[in-house]
Motif scaffolding. Structure first.
Motif, PDB file in Angstrom:
ATOM      1  N   GLY A 194      37.106  56.573  66.082  1.00 50.73           N
ATOM      2  CA  GLY A 194      37.396  57.529  65.332  1.00 50.73           C
ATOM      3  C   GLY A 194      37.440  58.786  66.147  1.00 50.73           C
ATOM      4  O   GLY A 194      38.076  59.751  65.701  1.00 50.73           O
ATOM      5  N   ILE A 215      37.338  47.809  60.525  1.00 51.81           N
ATOM      6  CA  ILE A 215      36.745  48.214  59.203  1.00 51.81           C
ATOM      7  C   ILE A 215      36.522  47.293  58.322  1.00 51.81           C
ATOM      8  O   ILE A 215      35.372  46.920  58.025  1.00 51.81           O
ATOM      9  CB  ILE A 215      37.801  49.337  58.629  1.00 51.81           C
ATOM     10  CG1 ILE A 215      37.667  50.614  59.419  1.00 51.81           C
ATOM     11  CG2 ILE A 215      37.183  49.674  57.240  1.00 51.81           C
ATOM     12  CD1 ILE A 215      38.917  51.583  59.060  1.00 51.81           C
ATOM     13  N   VAL A 231      33.822  51.641  64.336  1.00 52.10           N
ATOM     14  CA  VAL A 231      34.740  52.220  63.545  1.00 52.10           C
ATOM     15  C   VAL A 231      34.569  53.757  63.893  1.00 52.10           C
ATOM     16  O   VAL A 231      35.462  54.576  63.501  1.00 52.10           O
ATOM     17  CB  VAL A 231      34.349  51.959  62.063  1.00 52.10           C
ATOM     18  CG1 VAL A 231      35.112  52.905  61.263  1.00 52.10           C
ATOM     19  CG2 VAL A 231      34.347  50.377  61.769  1.00 52.10           C
ATOM     20  N   VAL A 232      33.279  54.097  64.105  1.00 55.68           N
ATOM     21  CA  VAL A 232      33.171  55.605  64.400  1.00 55.68           C
ATOM     22  C   VAL A 232      33.529  55.991  65.620  1.00 55.68           C
ATOM     23  O   VAL A 232      34.095  57.074  66.051  1.00 55.68           O
ATOM     24  CB  VAL A 232      31.594  56.150  64.117  1.00 55.68           C
ATOM     25  CG1 VAL A 232      31.240  57.427  64.519  1.00 55.68           C
ATOM     26  CG2 VAL A 232      30.983  55.775  62.810  1.00 55.68           C
ATOM     27  N   GLY A 244      35.304  54.779  56.698  1.00 54.91           N
ATOM     28  CA  GLY A 244      36.420  54.498  57.540  1.00 54.91           C
ATOM     29  C   GLY A 244      37.782  53.872  56.828  1.00 54.91           C
ATOM     30  O   GLY A 244      38.748  54.245  57.011  1.00 54.91           O
ATOM     31  N   ILE A 298      29.186  53.762  55.945  1.00 59.93           N
ATOM     32  CA  ILE A 298      29.813  54.094  57.089  1.00 59.93           C
ATOM     33  C   ILE A 298      31.336  53.165  57.070  1.00 59.93           C
ATOM     34  O   ILE A 298      32.273  54.058  57.150  1.00 59.93           O
ATOM     35  CB  ILE A 298      29.053  53.656  58.341  1.00 59.93           C
ATOM     36  CG1 ILE A 298      27.898  54.553  58.494  1.00 59.93           C
ATOM     37  CG2 ILE A 298      30.101  54.036  59.585  1.00 59.93           C
ATOM     38  CD1 ILE A 298      26.782  54.174  59.622  1.00 59.93           C
ATOM     39  N   THR A 317      36.355  58.967  61.731  1.00 60.87           N
ATOM     40  CA  THR A 317      36.292  57.392  61.515  1.00 60.87           C
ATOM     41  C   THR A 317      37.738  56.737  62.119  1.00 60.87           C
ATOM     42  O   THR A 317      38.680  57.820  62.108  1.00 60.87           O
ATOM     43  CB  THR A 317      36.024  56.840  60.099  1.00 60.87           C
ATOM     44  OG1 THR A 317      37.215  57.434  59.439  1.00 60.87           O
ATOM     45  CG2 THR A 317      34.640  57.431  59.800  1.00 60.87           C
ATOM     46  N   ASN A 357      42.327  49.344  63.859  1.00 63.29           N
ATOM     47  CA  ASN A 357      41.290  50.026  63.023  1.00 63.29           C
ATOM     48  C   ASN A 357      40.981  49.454  61.903  1.00 63.29           C
ATOM     49  O   ASN A 357      39.736  49.172  61.470  1.00 63.29           O
ATOM     50  CB  ASN A 357      41.924  51.240  62.602  1.00 63.29           C
ATOM     51  CG  ASN A 357      42.112  52.285  63.814  1.00 63.29           C
ATOM     52  OD1 ASN A 357      41.594  52.267  64.936  1.00 63.29           O
ATOM     53  ND2 ASN A 357      42.639  53.533  63.658  1.00 63.29           N
TER      54      ASN A 357
END
Length: 493
Positions: free
Chosen positions: A471, A344, A467-468, A387, A383, A394, A340
């Motif tokens: 999530g 990010i 990233v979204v 995150g 955005i 996220t 992650n």
């Protein structure tokens, strides 16, 4: 035939293409060669992930020599997970690179940049696949030496100085790692990691085991930029070209964390590291201190690259915090945070590169009001920043939630409280940038700026969108991290 040789192709493709980039010289040929090689490497990584999921662990003997006499490449769920996101980000950053490279690196050095970039990618992927401990050191140094060269390509006079500082500190860390490997070889007579794990006596063995482990741990902590051994990282990230920072920040420290996980859970058992030795307590303490100190330092930075660099030190703390809990939940949280955070931080540094291209500066004071003229670039920061804070929906939320629940299940309530408090510090430094972009008064330079070119915005949004996506859809990232953690722990929670 090709399927049987996938592990070696992962290394050979970028390693062979690097000198071809040098031979190509100036012009677009070097870039096209590097881009094709990185895409081929990503496809190879995807094929290996599919093969591991279908048939289990891949063992590849170099030259047909069986271990421990020969070098063996081993690809399991953890290594395939890491190599997949490293190769993916390597390819995406190269798609993003041309416009930024043209501005920030002298034209006479472009072909050298692409060659060195591929060598760095070779080293990082080699660390993921090799089952030989000395090979880990070799690939680590290939990636490190390449990183020093890439950082020094920055146009400011501080770039070579930052690269020199990284070289000095990194060489000390490498020396520690080499000493630790030598001591383990002295005790076991082998460099194959599975063989070392079978032969080394961690129950009532000689003190040399503890000394070797100490050297390896400190050396890897330097490479991971763990507080307080992080001093090389802020300068390196700040003065390197934006493309270099985006790639290294997204991959290099994560692969070092991977190597540390292999050391603790694959060679020196967690029973020894966390039972006989108090490494869990030490990691937890230094991780928490690092999270707060680095996050606080990030709040007061005017250079956004340096802000994100200190943020990276804090995020490494979260990964080690999960590892220090030494259970399936904590370890999976640490592993998924590697993935992650790679997305990010890679995405955010790509956003910084977009602003540097149009505004000529990475200083926050020079970005005031930029959301009016660069709305899509500013939205990408917002955005990615969500995150980084760990807002629900996220990718950053998933790993922090797993870490928080693991802490509570293990009755580490003070750790859980401190984690929540540290997230508030992330809110402060992310909001500083958002506030400047959206509510600042634009200067003449900002008012005349154009939106980032599509060649940079599209790859940036691929990473920021991920990233979204990760999530919301956690089956791949969190699911694979959980499976890898169980494998490392021998199938026990």
């Amino acid at each position: 035939m090709i399927e049987a040789n996938l592990p070696i192709l992962l290394i050979v493709i970028p390693m062979v293409t690097a000198p071809l980039c040098v031979l190509a010289g100036r012009g677009r040929t070097a870039y096209l060669l590097a881009l094709l090689a990185s895409i081929a490497v990503f496809i190879t990584a995807v094929a290996m992930v599919a093969k591991v999921n279908a048939t289990g662990v891949i063992h590849y003997e170099i030259g047909g020599w069986a271990p421990p006499y020969g070098i063996e490449y081993v690809v399991d769920r953890l290594s395939s997970f890491v190599m997949l996101f490293v190769s993916a980000l390597g390819a995406i950053v190269l798609l993003y690179a041309p416009a930024s490279v043209n501005q920030e690196i002298l034209p006479s050095k472009h072909y050298l940049f692409y060659a060195t970039y591929l060598l760095c990618l070779t080293g990082l992927l080699g660390m993921c696949v090799t089952g030989d401990l000395f090979n880990v050191f070799v690939f680590l140094e290939i990636s490190s030496l390449s990183s020093y060269a890439l950082i020094s390509l920055g146009r400011t006079r501080r770039a070579p100085l930052a690269a020199l500082q990284y070289l000095i500190v990194g060489s000390i860390g490498a020396t520690f790692i080499l000493i630790g490997i030598g001591l383990l070889y002295q005790m076991t007579g082998t460099l194959n990691m599975a063989d070392i794990a079978a032969r080394v006596n961690t129950d009532h063995g000689p003190r040399t085991v503890s000394v070797a482990f100490a050297f390896l741990t400190v050396g890897l902590c330097v490479k991971m930029a763990v507080f307080p051994l992080h001093t090389w990282l802020p300068g390196a990230y700040t003065y390197a070209p934006s493309v270099v920072t985006a790639f290294i920040a997204a991959t290099a420290t994560k692969v070092s964390v991977y190597a540390f996980v292999r050391l603790v859970f694959g060679i020196i058992t967690p029973e020894f590291a966390f039972g006989v030795l108090p490494l869990d307590t030490a990691l937890m303490v230094f991780s928490l201190i690092g999270i707060f100190v680095a996050s606080t330092a990030a709040i007061f930075q005017d250079d956004v690259k340096r802000l994100l660099a200190y943020s990276s030190v804090a995020q490494i703390g979260y990964m080690l915090l999960g590892i220090s809990m030494a259970n399936a939940d904590g370890l999976s949280a640490g592993i998924v945070h590697m993935f992650n955070h790679a997305l990010i931080k890679g995405g955010l540094f790509m956003v910084v590169g977009c602003f540097v291209l149009r505004l000529g500066s990475s200083r926050l004071s020079d970005w005031a009001g930029a959301a009016k003229t660069m709305p899509w670039t500013s939205l990408a920061w917002a955005i990615g920043g969500l995150g980084l804070i760990g807002v629900p929906l996220t990718a950053g939320f998933i790993s922090k939630w797993l870490l928080l629940t693991s802490a509570m299940q293990n009755n580490y309530w003070p750790v859980a409280v401190l984690m929540l408090m540290s997230s508030l510090l992330a809110v402060v430094y992310v909001w500083r940038v958002v506030e400047t972009l959206y509510f600042g008064e634009p200067s003449t330079n900002v008012a005349q700026a154009a939106e980032s070119p599509r060649s940079m915005l599209i790859p940036t949004y691929v990473v920021i969108t991920a990233v979204v996506v990760f999530g919301v859809w956690t089956q791949y990232s969190a699911g694979l991290a959980s499976s890898a953690a169980l494998d490392l722990l021998g199938g026990t929670p």
